[in-house]
Write a protein that holds these residues in place. Structure first.
Motif, PDB file in Angstrom:
ATOM      1  N   VAL A  88       0.830  -1.209   0.000  1.00 35.31           N
ATOM      2  CA  VAL A  88       0.000   0.000   0.000  1.00 35.31           C
ATOM      3  C   VAL A  88       0.867   1.262   0.000  1.00 35.31           C
ATOM      4  O   VAL A  88       0.697   2.146  -0.840  1.00 35.31           O
ATOM      5  CB  VAL A  88      -0.937  -0.032   1.226  1.00 35.31           C
ATOM      6  N   SER A 126      -9.157  -8.068  -2.840  1.00 35.89           N
ATOM      7  CA  SER A 126      -8.863  -7.702  -1.444  1.00 35.89           C
ATOM      8  C   SER A 126     -10.028  -6.950  -0.816  1.00 35.89           C
ATOM      9  O   SER A 126     -10.752  -6.232  -1.493  1.00 35.89           O
ATOM     10  CB  SER A 126      -7.609  -6.817  -1.423  1.00 35.89           C
ATOM     11  N   THR A 128      -9.763  -4.518   0.722  1.00 37.47           N
ATOM     12  CA  THR A 128      -9.411  -3.105   0.632  1.00 37.47           C
ATOM     13  C   THR A 128     -10.379  -2.352  -0.279  1.00 37.47           C
ATOM     14  O   THR A 128     -10.541  -1.144  -0.170  1.00 37.47           O
ATOM     15  CB  THR A 128      -7.941  -2.966   0.163  1.00 37.47           C
ATOM     16  N   TYR A 153      -2.838   1.222  -4.847  1.00 40.44           N
ATOM     17  CA  TYR A 153      -2.921  -0.259  -4.801  1.00 40.44           C
ATOM     18  C   TYR A 153      -4.389  -0.687  -4.749  1.00 40.44           C
ATOM     19  O   TYR A 153      -4.842  -1.497  -5.559  1.00 40.44           O
ATOM     20  CB  TYR A 153      -2.166  -0.818  -3.585  1.00 40.44           C
ATOM     21  N   GLN A 202       5.809  -4.707   6.664  1.00 38.43           N
ATOM     22  CA  GLN A 202       4.731  -3.710   6.737  1.00 38.43           C
ATOM     23  C   GLN A 202       3.529  -4.277   7.489  1.00 38.43           C
ATOM     24  O   GLN A 202       2.800  -3.574   8.152  1.00 38.43           O
ATOM     25  CB  GLN A 202       4.282  -3.321   5.312  1.00 38.43           C
ATOM     26  N   ASN A 203       3.323  -5.614   7.329  1.00 38.19           N
ATOM     27  CA  ASN A 203       2.119  -6.226   7.902  1.00 38.19           C
ATOM     28  C   ASN A 203       2.353  -6.648   9.356  1.00 38.19           C
ATOM     29  O   ASN A 203       3.490  -6.897   9.781  1.00 38.19           O
ATOM     30  CB  ASN A 203       1.673  -7.433   7.055  1.00 38.19           C
ATOM     31  N   TYR A 207       5.814  -8.722  11.593  1.00 31.02           N
ATOM     32  CA  TYR A 207       6.533  -7.834  12.514  1.00 31.02           C
ATOM     33  C   TYR A 207       6.486  -8.384  13.941  1.00 31.02           C
ATOM     34  O   TYR A 207       7.485  -8.400  14.661  1.00 31.02           O
ATOM     35  CB  TYR A 207       5.967  -6.409  12.474  1.00 31.02           C
ATOM     36  N   LEU A 219       7.507  -4.231  18.762  1.00 32.33           N
ATOM     37  CA  LEU A 219       6.400  -3.946  17.829  1.00 32.33           C
ATOM     38  C   LEU A 219       5.858  -2.557  18.136  1.00 32.33           C
ATOM     39  O   LEU A 219       5.641  -2.215  19.306  1.00 32.33           O
ATOM     40  CB  LEU A 219       5.273  -4.968  18.024  1.00 32.33           C
ATOM     41  N   ARG A 235      -9.283  -6.348  12.658  1.00 35.67           N
ATOM     42  CA  ARG A 235      -9.221  -6.926  11.322  1.00 35.67           C
ATOM     43  C   ARG A 235      -9.743  -8.367  11.358  1.00 35.67           C
ATOM     44  O   ARG A 235      -9.908  -8.944  12.443  1.00 35.67           O
ATOM     45  CB  ARG A 235      -7.759  -6.946  10.813  1.00 35.67           C
ATOM     46  N   TYR A 237      -8.429 -11.801  10.504  1.00 34.64           N
ATOM     47  CA  TYR A 237      -7.189 -12.500  10.150  1.00 34.64           C
ATOM     48  C   TYR A 237      -7.515 -13.931   9.744  1.00 34.64           C
ATOM     49  O   TYR A 237      -8.035 -14.700  10.547  1.00 34.64           O
ATOM     50  CB  TYR A 237      -6.216 -12.473  11.333  1.00 34.64           C
ATOM     51  N   VAL A 276      -5.556  -5.685  17.283  1.00 31.00           N
ATOM     52  CA  VAL A 276      -4.091  -5.827  17.278  1.00 31.00           C
ATOM     53  C   VAL A 276      -3.630  -6.384  18.626  1.00 31.00           C
ATOM     54  O   VAL A 276      -2.868  -7.352  18.691  1.00 31.00           O
ATOM     55  CB  VAL A 276      -3.416  -4.467  16.996  1.00 31.00           C
ATOM     56  N   ARG A 299      -1.185   4.928  12.253  1.00 27.64           N
ATOM     57  CA  ARG A 299      -0.524   4.887  10.937  1.00 27.64           C
ATOM     58  C   ARG A 299      -1.477   5.517   9.925  1.00 27.64           C
ATOM     59  O   ARG A 299      -2.658   5.144   9.866  1.00 27.64           O
ATOM     60  CB  ARG A 299      -0.199   3.445  10.544  1.00 27.64           C
TER      61      ARG A 299
END
Ligand code: WQD
Length: 343
Positions: A88, A126, A128, A153, A202-203, A207, A219, A235, A237, A276, A299
């Motif tokens: 992205v 996606s 997205t 993207y 990035q994901n 990380y 993190l 999210r 997952y 998260v 972010r």
């Protein structure tokens, strides 16, 4: 044995899909320019299934090379088109690269599907495309309105869906299924294949694994001031092996002529939202390893919460995600240990 082409088949989702297609009795041919993957992934696939997929190190934007491959490999039953640029942030810095690569590669593969009379075209899309769901509009369904993309993207995914939908509705030799992934995570339980992030991940989960392994100091949790139960983003997952199995179901539906519509679309997720901080806590419980983390600012571009309604995939494809989150996180950690031992 029916033959399936996987473009981007050395990638994270592509490699796991290759394994599940081979397990289901398909012959698999991978086309990958290795711009964001490694040849060693083919060895990993072979160690799991005992069958080495045919591999072409070619770029899907090269129509001449694509036609040569399709001539050599015909008859071909279907194609799963994974090959695309997918970062992205990078797409914001270099939009032209994303529009050129993602749209030309798609249209080349559509041209091949038409010329060589494939039966099925499965497109890697996606969640997205939904953007930020309106308040109370989770879980999103396939009929949730598509919102203006928030990155080049995401826009390429929307445009690709439109190109496929319009072309199918105008009449084509093949039929299409669009698969809208939520957040793919994890690794094959054998630890022979998994996610291979390049540079700083990035994901989230890559990380987390690197922070747990001491490769990263800690993190950074991007915000805990969202309007969610624990303040961190939510999210859906989904285990990468569950996701791969959905591709087998979709492709089989197409090559066995069980879809009457020219194009159909399915959400692929678990149907549950996880924050998260919940993911971090579940990771620690599943692995027994602490994850050092720090709460930092939000972010840019992150949406607050999204998870999918997967009733349609359950009903029509006969598919659902089955792996518990803890098992997925354990597999990801085992893969990280494998990577650490290799380096
Ligand atoms: C998940 C959550 C972050 C990293 C992206 C693409 C999407 C799809 C999946 C391709 C967010 C938080 C993350 C970190 C964090 N890719 N986070 N610290 O952004 O939901 O989706 O990947 O199709 O198109 O947009 O996934 O894993 O980056 O982030 O706190 O170091 O984890 O803020 O809430 P995302 P992600």
């Amino acid at each position: 044995m029916k033959k399936i082409i996987l473009t981007g088949g050395c990638g994270f989702i592509g490699s796991h899909t290759c394994v599940e297609l081979q397990n289901a009795g398909y012959q698999v041919v991978i086309i990958d320019n290795l711009s964001n993957s490694e040849l060693a992934v083919i060895d990993g696939i072979s160690r799991i299934t005992g069958v080495r997929p045919t591999f072409y190190n070619k770029d899907c934007c090269d129509l001449v090379a694509m036609r040569t491959i399709f001539q050599q490999e015909s008859p071909i039953a279907g194609i799963v088109h994974f090959a695309a640029s997918k970062a992205v942030n990078e797409s914001v810095q270099n939009p032209y690269k994303y529009y050129r690569n993602n749209l030309i590669s798609l249209m080349n593969m559509m041209q091949m599907a038409q010329e060589f009379k494939l039966k099925g075209f499965v497109f890697s899309s996606s969640c997205t495309v939904y953007g930020e769901p309106d308040e109370g509009n989770n879980p999103v369904t396939e009929n949730t309105p598509i919102k203006p993309a928030t990155s080049p993207y995401g826009n390429t995914k929307q445009i690709c869906e439109e190109i496929l939908t319009d072309t199918m509705r105008a009449g084509a030799a093949y039929k299409t299924i669009l698969l809208r992934y939520f957040n793919p995570i994890g690794a094959h339980p054998s630890s022979h294949i998994g996610e291979l992030p390049r540079g700083v991940p990035q994901n989230l989960l890559p990380y987390v694994c690197q922070a747990a392994a001491g490769i990263r100091k800690e993190l950074n949790v991007f915000g805990n001031d969202y309007n969610t139960p624990d303040g961190s983003c939510i999210r859906d997952y989904i285990d990468v092996c569950d996701l791969a199995n959905a591709h087998v179901k979709a492709m089989t539906r197409l090559v066995e002529d069980r879809q009457k519509e020219p194009v159909d679309v399915f959400n692929l997720g678990t149907g549950h939202g996880v924050s998260v901080l919940e993911l971090v806590r579940t990771f620690e419980q599943a692995t027994g390893v602490k994850v050092p983390y720090r709460i930092v600012g939000r972010r840019q571009g992150d949406i607050e919460q999204i998870w999918g309604c997967v009733d349609k995939a359950n009903k029509v494809l006969g598919w659902s995600a089955v792996r518990p989150l803890a098992e997925t996180l354990k597999n990801a950690w085992n893969w990280q240990i494998k990577l650490n031992n290799k380096n």
